[in-house]
Design a protein around this motif. Structure first.
Motif, PDB file in Angstrom:
ATOM      1  N   UNK A 191       0.817  -1.200   0.000  1.00  0.00           N
ATOM      2  CA  UNK A 191       0.000   0.000   0.000  1.00  0.00           C
ATOM      3  C   UNK A 191       0.856   1.257   0.000  1.00  0.00           C
ATOM      4  N   UNK A 192       0.467   2.210  -0.842  1.00  0.00           N
ATOM      5  CA  UNK A 192       1.194   3.466  -0.937  1.00  0.00           C
ATOM      6  C   UNK A 192       0.461   4.557  -0.170  1.00  0.00           C
ATOM      7  N   UNK A 193      -0.629   4.203   0.499  1.00  0.00           N
ATOM      8  CA  UNK A 193      -1.453   5.206   1.165  1.00  0.00           C
ATOM      9  C   UNK A 193      -0.709   5.837   2.334  1.00  0.00           C
ATOM     10  N   UNK A 194      -0.038   5.019   3.129  1.00  0.00           N
ATOM     11  CA  UNK A 194       0.710   5.588   4.238  1.00  0.00           C
ATOM     12  C   UNK A 194       2.045   6.119   3.736  1.00  0.00           C
ATOM     13  N   UNK A 195       2.702   6.859   4.596  1.00  0.00           N
ATOM     14  CA  UNK A 195       3.911   7.556   4.173  1.00  0.00           C
ATOM     15  C   UNK A 195       5.006   6.583   3.763  1.00  0.00           C
ATOM     16  N   UNK A 196       5.084   5.436   4.446  1.00  0.00           N
ATOM     17  CA  UNK A 196       6.164   4.508   4.160  1.00  0.00           C
ATOM     18  C   UNK A 196       5.615   3.121   3.881  1.00  0.00           C
ATOM     19  N   UNK A 197       6.259   2.428   2.988  1.00  0.00           N
ATOM     20  CA  UNK A 197       5.902   1.033   2.770  1.00  0.00           C
ATOM     21  C   UNK A 197       6.334   0.239   3.995  1.00  0.00           C
ATOM     22  N   UNK A 198       5.857  -0.995   4.077  1.00  0.00           N
ATOM     23  CA  UNK A 198       6.164  -1.784   5.273  1.00  0.00           C
ATOM     24  C   UNK A 198       7.661  -2.031   5.401  1.00  0.00           C
ATOM     25  N   UNK A 199       8.325  -2.229   4.264  1.00  0.00           N
ATOM     26  CA  UNK A 199       9.767  -2.473   4.338  1.00  0.00           C
ATOM     27  C   UNK A 199      10.510  -1.200   4.705  1.00  0.00           C
ATOM     28  N   UNK A 200      10.054  -0.079   4.142  1.00  0.00           N
ATOM     29  CA  UNK A 200      10.669   1.197   4.522  1.00  0.00           C
ATOM     30  C   UNK A 200      10.503   1.432   6.016  1.00  0.00           C
ATOM     31  N   UNK A 201       9.270   1.201   6.486  1.00  0.00           N
ATOM     32  CA  UNK A 201       8.998   1.427   7.903  1.00  0.00           C
ATOM     33  C   UNK A 201       9.836   0.492   8.762  1.00  0.00           C
ATOM     34  N   UNK A 257      12.227   1.766  11.586  1.00  0.00           N
ATOM     35  CA  UNK A 257      12.097   1.281  12.967  1.00  0.00           C
ATOM     36  C   UNK A 257      13.430   0.757  13.491  1.00  0.00           C
ATOM     37  N   UNK A 258      14.124   0.016  12.631  1.00  0.00           N
ATOM     38  CA  UNK A 258      15.425  -0.514  13.048  1.00  0.00           C
ATOM     39  C   UNK A 258      16.394   0.631  13.315  1.00  0.00           C
ATOM     40  N   UNK A 259      16.356   1.613  12.420  1.00  0.00           N
ATOM     41  CA  UNK A 259      17.244   2.767  12.580  1.00  0.00           C
ATOM     42  C   UNK A 259      16.946   3.491  13.895  1.00  0.00           C
ATOM     43  N   UNK A 260      15.659   3.657  14.188  1.00  0.00           N
ATOM     44  CA  UNK A 260      15.271   4.315  15.445  1.00  0.00           C
ATOM     45  C   UNK A 260      15.706   3.510  16.660  1.00  0.00           C
ATOM     46  N   UNK A 261      15.493   2.191  16.560  1.00  0.00           N
ATOM     47  CA  UNK A 261      15.904   1.327  17.670  1.00  0.00           C
ATOM     48  C   UNK A 261      17.398   1.462  17.912  1.00  0.00           C
ATOM     49  N   UNK A 262      18.120   1.587  16.803  1.00  0.00           N
ATOM     50  CA  UNK A 262      19.578   1.707  16.901  1.00  0.00           C
ATOM     51  C   UNK A 262      19.988   2.967  17.665  1.00  0.00           C
ATOM     52  N   UNK A 263      19.322   4.123  17.384  1.00  0.00           N
ATOM     53  CA  UNK A 263      19.622   5.356  18.139  1.00  0.00           C
ATOM     54  C   UNK A 263      19.358   5.130  19.625  1.00  0.00           C
ATOM     55  N   UNK A 264      18.267   4.420  19.893  1.00  0.00           N
ATOM     56  CA  UNK A 264      17.907   4.141  21.286  1.00  0.00           C
ATOM     57  C   UNK A 264      18.992   3.290  21.952  1.00  0.00           C
ATOM     58  N   UNK A 265      19.399   2.223  21.251  1.00  0.00           N
ATOM     59  CA  UNK A 265      20.417   1.328  21.818  1.00  0.00           C
ATOM     60  C   UNK A 265      21.744   2.056  22.005  1.00  0.00           C
ATOM     61  N   UNK A 266      22.061   2.940  21.061  1.00  0.00           N
ATOM     62  CA  UNK A 266      23.300   3.716  21.192  1.00  0.00           C
ATOM     63  C   UNK A 266      23.236   4.587  22.440  1.00  0.00           C
ATOM     64  N   UNK A 279      19.005   4.211   4.542  1.00  0.00           N
ATOM     65  CA  UNK A 279      18.218   5.184   5.295  1.00  0.00           C
ATOM     66  C   UNK A 279      19.042   6.461   5.435  1.00  0.00           C
ATOM     67  N   UNK A 280      18.465   7.560   4.976  1.00  0.00           N
ATOM     68  CA  UNK A 280      19.113   8.860   5.103  1.00  0.00           C
ATOM     69  C   UNK A 280      18.358   9.650   6.169  1.00  0.00           C
ATOM     70  N   UNK A 281      19.049  10.020   7.239  1.00  0.00           N
ATOM     71  CA  UNK A 281      18.389  10.742   8.333  1.00  0.00           C
ATOM     72  C   UNK A 281      19.068  12.084   8.546  1.00  0.00           C
ATOM     73  N   UNK A 282      18.258  13.103   8.481  1.00  0.00           N
ATOM     74  CA  UNK A 282      18.746  14.454   8.750  1.00  0.00           C
ATOM     75  C   UNK A 282      18.514  14.723  10.232  1.00  0.00           C
ATOM     76  N   UNK A 315      17.577 -11.304   8.174  1.00  0.00           N
ATOM     77  CA  UNK A 315      17.554 -10.130   9.048  1.00  0.00           C
ATOM     78  C   UNK A 315      18.289  -8.965   8.405  1.00  0.00           C
ATOM     79  N   UNK A 316      17.773  -7.784   8.636  1.00  0.00           N
ATOM     80  CA  UNK A 316      18.491  -6.600   8.195  1.00  0.00           C
ATOM     81  C   UNK A 316      19.687  -6.376   9.107  1.00  0.00           C
ATOM     82  N   UNK A 317      20.827  -6.105   8.490  1.00  0.00           N
ATOM     83  CA  UNK A 317      22.005  -5.763   9.278  1.00  0.00           C
ATOM     84  C   UNK A 317      22.562  -4.449   8.777  1.00  0.00           C
ATOM     85  N   UNK A 318      23.177  -3.732   9.701  1.00  0.00           N
ATOM     86  CA  UNK A 318      23.734  -2.434   9.355  1.00  0.00           C
ATOM     87  C   UNK A 318      25.109  -2.646   8.747  1.00  0.00           C
ATOM     88  N   UNK A 319      25.257  -2.295   7.477  1.00  0.00           N
ATOM     89  CA  UNK A 319      26.515  -2.543   6.777  1.00  0.00           C
ATOM     90  C   UNK A 319      27.413  -1.326   6.745  1.00  0.00           C
TER      91      UNK A 319
END
Lengths: 487, 487
Positions: free
Chosen positions: A355-365, A369-378, A438-441, A469-473
């Motif tokens: 679905x393109x209705x929401x801002x992000x696709x499920x894979x993008x989200x 989410x992983x990126x956000x979790x990573x900031x939290x873990x850091x 993921x590009x984060x400003x 699993x997604x891994x940070x490369x």
């Protein structure tokens, strides 16, 4: 310049994977389903050697009447897999190749992130052992099939046909044919067994595979849709079977089933595709005739399903401007177009759309989410979590230097850098091949060697999928020039 | 801290892809090779419909005796593809699956970046149409093969056997068996035709596939090596054929070929693997006996090749501490170990290794070359070259902002930024899945809005392979903190 740059928004897009990109396979293999074991009476004598070509059968067994399945599961598969069922005269390879070496239809759908299960029905291809006794001999029949399958009227190709007209391709096409060693009664059982094994799926049938497809769909509620390419036969509710339609190749008649059974077909989306060169009125050509009657009966079938509240669609390709298709539409020169059509139908009718209705696709989200979790873990210095996220070969590019996974974990654990808080202003995700970036400003507040500092960064995170699993490369900090206005 | 970081070298490593990662396929499909066309006399009558089960053969043709090939080409394939040749009683699927659903052997080698071509020899599997007349009927024989293939002595499994001992796996295993509808004379021709089609390759044979493997290797110089898993028969130079070795299952005798022909086998590396449970002295067990004689004759075969200056190796697995292998070693529970063994042999004997002697592997160097070319093109404002290099979804992360492909090209073309010179101090390449990341430590001299500036950067470039070409998916500048000493 500044204005130019600032007007470029970090828009969120999902990259469409083009047909020429690599196919990324999570898992693939073969297995068999259904069938039975014939067990001879008596006790097997382990010491007896009769010869290689003969056997003393006493006490021995023989597996027979199974189907063989070739499956491929892509990374990030769609929810429902596709089960491909071949027709008369061939095997599952009709879905997996084209006569001229382009991608087979199952590979095209794999590229669209569908898991594919391609069957060799009992007695065909890799499913050769059956309980039947069959004598196989060479019977010259290729001209007949050239005509019946509407490639042309031998030796002439149909005008504008979507079939490669070189002799090498024709030879490849005919060599797909393979004998049927079965008693022709095991197909539905085999499809049902596959459905039981893999769960909810969509059947994609061709020609004589169409009829067992309807039967299997009525039998098992885990069949969640049927796509039929030029099916050879149809079922109707008892008492509603239309008059047979006569034709040069024997015509066609509907097969009655109890209404209750037929109603199962009204509970799933169904689509049928027919190709070109099918006349409305009787013809002297065998191919014309064979599909004229089946198309006309197909219209009645679709009417019957929809009359009973179902959702069946008949697509006559020339009526939507797609010309030149033979009976083997899935191998035709325009098969990518047919795969696109199928994808659209699956998106709309089976709800397989990302679905393109929401801002992000499920894979993008998922990546965000992983990126956000990573900031939290850091921030929490949760090195265990980070260790499993960071790829073994990950690199971390900072203003102060670049280093690998171990050093980054040490840096975090030892407190040399404490990433306290990332204030995320904007984020976008780009996919290329099987990676996501993921590009984060952000403005990052961190303690570096005891001093709290806040800098604006563009953070680039490259995620690769390994072991599912997604891994940070790669994690790269680009310090942005300060601006007068807020980001 | 600083010291800690500076001691971490950006070492150059090639990431090994683990067995659980996705398989990245550049191209896959099926095709047929060899065979003939039977042409019946007379003229085909297009209007005649005799029926579906019968045919009027006049003027019709029939393709027969071809082999079918299932191929998969991974991204970054090794130079020489592997051609898999099955043995008696089955088809190519024996290489593509395991009875218990683990990766098939061809998939294991695909993960090691080998292109795989798995044959169904004429009359087997998808290659069902032959010129022979054959009657197929169920003949119970599974206990016999259980014994012959050294799974055990029915109904007992061999002690420590590397075969899954559950009944489901055994059933999957037996259902791999499929009839042979051929006249048994087309195998070598088919292997030769495949070699002619795909060029230089390594044959990987099993059991009864071993003998046609030797024949094909002698016949075609494009066969650059042979790997034989428990071959069933051997060739010897005329006049040097050893005495037949007697055994309970008929024994084995070498087949004489002219010395000149045999010498072809001395010009390529050859390795043979034999599994466990093979005694040195006569036994009462059929399986023991069948492979005792073939192993012993195999030793003489290897001796003969090496005596004539060749390079053949016989690996008796128990002698190197690998126990429990049946005759179907490539499907056994330790097949990953056997795949590793094969990979090592290919590396050493066929020169398939990615050499580690030079500073960079060929793929690493390829990416570094592309990266260097890119700096050159940037300096020259060669937008055409850059356009084809930049991926459609590429992002460019600068201190001054982040933007996509079009804006970057505009920036370069319009001269807003002129990348004049990149002084590269150090470069490294990391691979994860199908991407390569180039990390370059540089001082970049550029004109930005009319001012010449020089900054130290860590530049991160993410390359993805699409359409067989590397494309730049992300270019990120991380400005490094200035240091007192030189970089």
């Amino acid at each position: 310049m500044k204005k130019c740059i600032e007007t470029i928004l970090l828009s969120v897009t999902v990259a469409m994977v083009s047909a020429q990109e690599p196919v990324v396979i999570e898992k693939q293999g073969h297995f068999s389903v259904a069938g039975k074991t014939i067990q001879r009476e008596g006790e097997y004598d382990n010491s007896k050697f009769v010869g290689w070509a003969t056997q003393e059968e006493k006490g021995q067994s023989y597996r027979a009447d199974h189907a063989f399945v070739h499956y491929q599961i892509p990374v990030q598969p769609k929810k429902l897999p596709l089960v491909f069922i071949h027709g008369y005269g061939g095997s599952g390879v009709c879905w997996e190749m084209t006569p001229d070496g382009r991608d087979g239809f199952s590979t095209l759908m794999l590229r669209k992130h569908y898991s594919t299960y391609v069957m060799d029905l009992p007695g065909r291809g890799h499913a050769g052992r059956t309980s039947a006794t069959t004598t196989v001999k060479p019977v010259a029949d290729e001209m007949f099939w050239f005509d019946i399958w509407r490639i042309g009227v031998w030796p002439d190709y149909n005008k504008g046909v979507q079939f490669p007209t070189d002799s090498v391709s024709l030879s490849q096409f005919f060599r797909e044919m393979t004998p049927d060693l079965s008693d022709h009664r095991q197909d539905v059982t085999a499809i049902d067994a596959l459905t039981e094994r893999i769960g909810k799926n969509i059947l994609v049938t061709h020609s004589a595979g169409g009829f067992p497809g309807w039967m299997a769909a009525m039998q098992n509620q885990k069949v969640k849709g049927v796509v039929a390419y030029e099916p050879g036969g149809y079922v109707f509710p008892e008492g509603e079977v239309p008059a047979p339609i006569e034709g040069l190749t024997g015509g066609v008649q509907g097969i009655p089933v109890p209404l209750e059974q037929f109603m199962k077909l009204t509970q799933i989306p169904i689509v049928m595709y027919f190709g070109d060169y099918i006349p409305e009125t009787p013809s002297e050509k065998l191919g014309d005739e064979n599909w004229r009657v089946r198309l006309q009966m197909g219209r009645k079938f679709v009417e019957a399903i929809n009359r009973h509240g179902g959702n069946a669609t008949l697509v006559e390709l020339p009526k939507i401007g797609i010309y030149g298709n033979t009976h083997f539409l899935m191998q035709d020169l325009n098969n990518t177009q047919l795969a696109d059509l199928l994808e659209q139908w699956l998106d709309v009718s089976v709800g397989q759309t990302q679905t393109m209705a929401k801002a992000f696709s499920s894979t993008e989200q998922e990546l965000i989410d992983i990126s956000n979790a990573k900031w939290q873990w850091m921030s929490e210095k949760n090195v265990d979590k980070l260790e499993s996220l960071f790829h073994e070969n990950a690199m971390f590019v900072h203003m102060g230097g670049s280093w690998g996974k171990e050093a980054e974990l040490e840096t975090i654990k030892g407190g040399f850098i404490h990433y306290k808080h990332a204030d995320i202003h904007d984020v976008s995700v780009k996919f290329t091949a099987n990676i996501g970036i993921v590009y984060s400003n952000i403005h990052l507040t961190s303690m570096v060697a005891g001093n709290e500092v806040t800098f604006p960064f563009m953070v680039t995170e490259v995620f690769v999928k390994e072991n599912g699993n997604w891994q940070l490369g790669s994690l790269v900090f680009t310090r942005l020039l300060e601006r007068t206005e807020n980001q």
